[in-house]
Motif scaffolding. Sequence first.
Motif, PDB file in Angstrom:
ATOM      1  N   UNK A 191      -6.721   1.918  -3.846  1.00  0.00           N
ATOM      2  CA  UNK A 191      -7.095   0.714  -3.098  1.00  0.00           C
ATOM      3  C   UNK A 191      -6.268  -0.440  -3.642  1.00  0.00           C
ATOM      4  N   UNK A 192      -5.856  -1.358  -2.751  1.00  0.00           N
ATOM      5  CA  UNK A 192      -5.018  -2.475  -3.184  1.00  0.00           C
ATOM      6  C   UNK A 192      -5.747  -3.803  -3.032  1.00  0.00           C
ATOM      7  N   UNK A 193      -5.391  -4.716  -3.906  1.00  0.00           N
ATOM      8  CA  UNK A 193      -5.949  -6.074  -3.904  1.00  0.00           C
ATOM      9  C   UNK A 193      -4.808  -7.013  -4.272  1.00  0.00           C
ATOM     10  N   UNK A 194      -4.768  -8.192  -3.660  1.00  0.00           N
ATOM     11  CA  UNK A 194      -3.718  -9.138  -4.031  1.00  0.00           C
ATOM     12  C   UNK A 194      -4.243 -10.562  -4.005  1.00  0.00           C
ATOM     13  N   UNK A 195      -3.485 -11.438  -4.646  1.00  0.00           N
ATOM     14  CA  UNK A 195      -3.854 -12.845  -4.729  1.00  0.00           C
ATOM     15  C   UNK A 195      -3.648 -13.525  -3.376  1.00  0.00           C
ATOM     16  N   UNK A 196      -3.870 -14.852  -3.354  1.00  0.00           N
ATOM     17  CA  UNK A 196      -3.693 -15.613  -2.120  1.00  0.00           C
ATOM     18  C   UNK A 196      -2.238 -15.578  -1.658  1.00  0.00           C
ATOM     19  N   UNK A 197      -2.017 -15.664  -0.334  1.00  0.00           N
ATOM     20  CA  UNK A 197      -3.035 -15.824   0.708  1.00  0.00           C
ATOM     21  C   UNK A 197      -3.728 -14.513   1.049  1.00  0.00           C
ATOM     22  N   UNK A 198      -5.042 -14.572   1.152  1.00  0.00           N
ATOM     23  CA  UNK A 198      -5.840 -13.409   1.537  1.00  0.00           C
ATOM     24  C   UNK A 198      -7.137 -13.906   2.146  1.00  0.00           C
ATOM     25  N   UNK A 199      -7.449 -13.424   3.332  1.00  0.00           N
ATOM     26  CA  UNK A 199      -8.686 -13.824   3.999  1.00  0.00           C
ATOM     27  C   UNK A 199      -9.834 -13.004   3.444  1.00  0.00           C
ATOM     28  N   UNK A 204     -12.919  -5.384  -2.147  1.00  0.00           N
ATOM     29  CA  UNK A 204     -13.642  -4.540  -3.098  1.00  0.00           C
ATOM     30  C   UNK A 204     -14.824  -3.829  -2.440  1.00  0.00           C
ATOM     31  N   UNK A 205     -15.263  -4.325  -1.288  1.00  0.00           N
ATOM     32  CA  UNK A 205     -16.376  -3.672  -0.602  1.00  0.00           C
ATOM     33  C   UNK A 205     -16.052  -2.228  -0.223  1.00  0.00           C
ATOM     34  N   UNK A 206     -14.944  -1.951   0.494  1.00  0.00           N
ATOM     35  CA  UNK A 206     -14.661  -0.554   0.824  1.00  0.00           C
ATOM     36  C   UNK A 206     -14.426   0.307  -0.404  1.00  0.00           C
ATOM     37  N   UNK A 235      -5.642   9.189  -0.343  1.00  0.00           N
ATOM     38  CA  UNK A 235      -6.234   8.128   0.481  1.00  0.00           C
ATOM     39  C   UNK A 235      -5.695   6.803  -0.035  1.00  0.00           C
ATOM     40  N   UNK A 236      -5.173   5.988   0.873  1.00  0.00           N
ATOM     41  CA  UNK A 236      -4.632   4.678   0.504  1.00  0.00           C
ATOM     42  C   UNK A 236      -5.281   3.622   1.387  1.00  0.00           C
ATOM     43  N   UNK A 237      -6.038   2.723   0.768  1.00  0.00           N
ATOM     44  CA  UNK A 237      -6.648   1.621   1.505  1.00  0.00           C
ATOM     45  C   UNK A 237      -5.896   0.345   1.172  1.00  0.00           C
ATOM     46  N   UNK A 238      -5.420  -0.353   2.210  1.00  0.00           N
ATOM     47  CA  UNK A 238      -4.567  -1.522   2.027  1.00  0.00           C
ATOM     48  C   UNK A 238      -5.273  -2.815   2.403  1.00  0.00           C
ATOM     49  N   UNK A 239      -5.194  -3.803   1.519  1.00  0.00           N
ATOM     50  CA  UNK A 239      -5.478  -5.185   1.882  1.00  0.00           C
ATOM     51  C   UNK A 239      -4.175  -5.745   2.442  1.00  0.00           C
ATOM     52  N   UNK A 258     -21.616  -3.401  -3.937  1.00  0.00           N
ATOM     53  CA  UNK A 258     -21.321  -2.466  -5.018  1.00  0.00           C
ATOM     54  C   UNK A 258     -21.881  -1.067  -4.752  1.00  0.00           C
ATOM     55  N   UNK A 259     -22.774  -0.961  -3.777  1.00  0.00           N
ATOM     56  CA  UNK A 259     -23.268   0.330  -3.306  1.00  0.00           C
ATOM     57  C   UNK A 259     -23.905   0.082  -1.944  1.00  0.00           C
ATOM     58  N   UNK A 260     -24.399   1.122  -1.307  1.00  0.00           N
ATOM     59  CA  UNK A 260     -25.006   0.942   0.003  1.00  0.00           C
ATOM     60  C   UNK A 260     -26.385   0.306  -0.088  1.00  0.00           C
ATOM     61  N   UNK A 261     -26.801  -0.072  -1.274  1.00  0.00           N
ATOM     62  CA  UNK A 261     -28.098  -0.728  -1.453  1.00  0.00           C
ATOM     63  C   UNK A 261     -28.031  -1.991  -2.302  1.00  0.00           C
ATOM     64  N   UNK A 262     -26.839  -2.389  -2.747  1.00  0.00           N
ATOM     65  CA  UNK A 262     -26.786  -3.513  -3.697  1.00  0.00           C
ATOM     66  C   UNK A 262     -25.505  -4.315  -3.510  1.00  0.00           C
ATOM     67  N   UNK A 263     -25.583  -5.619  -3.801  1.00  0.00           N
ATOM     68  CA  UNK A 263     -24.451  -6.518  -3.577  1.00  0.00           C
ATOM     69  C   UNK A 263     -24.509  -7.684  -4.548  1.00  0.00           C
ATOM     70  N   UNK A 264     -23.335  -8.116  -4.993  1.00  0.00           N
ATOM     71  CA  UNK A 264     -23.201  -9.331  -5.800  1.00  0.00           C
ATOM     72  C   UNK A 264     -22.810 -10.473  -4.874  1.00  0.00           C
ATOM     73  N   UNK A 265     -23.640 -11.518  -4.838  1.00  0.00           N
ATOM     74  CA  UNK A 265     -23.405 -12.641  -3.941  1.00  0.00           C
ATOM     75  C   UNK A 265     -22.824 -13.793  -4.762  1.00  0.00           C
ATOM     76  N   UNK A 266     -21.575 -13.625  -5.177  1.00  0.00           N
ATOM     77  CA  UNK A 266     -20.968 -14.527  -6.149  1.00  0.00           C
ATOM     78  C   UNK A 266     -20.520 -15.853  -5.566  1.00  0.00           C
TER      79      UNK A 266
END
Length: 394
Positions: free
Chosen positions: A153-161, A167-169, A247-251, A340-348
């Motif tokens: 899975x990929x993550x990058x700095x701004x710009x990013x919507x 991180x959810x997927x 499996x490759x998930x792209x931001x 963070x799972x199908x039952x829990x989330x961090x609302x930061x």
Amino acid sequence: MATHAHDVVIVGGGNGGIAAAAQLLRRGASDVALVDPAADHVYKPLQNYVGTGLAAPSALTKPQADVIPDGVHWYRSAATRVDGAARRVELADGTELRAADLVIACGALTDWDALPGAVAALDSGHACTTFERDRLEDTWDRIRSLTSGRAVFTLHEQPASGRETALKPLFLACDHWRRRGVLKHIEVRLLHDGDRLHPVEPLEAEIRRHLDAYGIELTLGARVTGVEGRTVTVERQGRGEEVQTDLLHLLPPYKAPDLIRESGLDEPGTGGFAAVDPLTLRHPKHPRVWCIGDAADLGDARTGGALRHQVQTLVENIANRRMGRPLAPYDGYTVAPITTSRRSLSFGEYDSRTHEVRRTTGILDNIRSRPWWYALDRYVLPRIYWHGILKGRV
């Protein structure tokens, strides 16, 4: 060429544009126009749930005609040029609009061409993403069919919507694999091009806690430079590395709409995004041109929660300027809801400028992942969006 004059013209019919139009009407504006050619309106935060099998595709959209506020003049054409000094907007169908106040809320665009090989990999099924509506069901098929191998899975700095939502997927896929008993057979890697995982220390610690719990390998300073088939090329510390994936998930990379640069609304250092005073949301050269949302160079505030606060500040400041009152400041609020799972989330919730934790819910800890934050994000906020935010009530 037909020319029409309006009190306020809003370019962009997404979250910010429609919410601003609705709030302006509620504040007494009598002549609001909105420019957007889209036939459908998408609630983008739900895409991660659709792409991981936790929501139906039908929940994502409504016809744009159903969410345009009553009383708004809707121009179903694309804006092709904006003259900030004259507050004039030219449309693709030849119409010209003039405004007393002009709002730029046209969002950001995915720019797959900036990542060589990405489109071919997505089309062939070698890569997937939850950031495009047409690819969500394919993404879920890829996740649920994987039983062994390497997932990247990929993550990058701004710009990013909605950067953190990438991180959810990741976490939802790992939760699915753990429930099926196959996570131990899958090597999961997160590639992030930044020097640190997140600028807010408590939120970074919470993310790392879940990375460790799932056994996810984090690589920082890793910039994805290309994709070929199942191989992703990564540049790190000046050296290239080829990583094989199952499996490759792209931001996706993001860019500003050409409209902004071609209209001279950007400035050096904004990367083609609209220049804006980060406190007042006013363009630095054009005092009656306002910029909000992903199209604006506001730094780290490209989330729906941030946009809600920006709309409130925008509407207040249009009125303040007309009444000769001091302009109100946008408070820098943003939020990073990370499932963070199908039952829990961090609302930061945090301040995008100081990176200090914010708590709009009182004493409740919004950093630690909890089931009630998941229920809020998955079930409550979509209803608030359709029936509150887009109606100008929230």
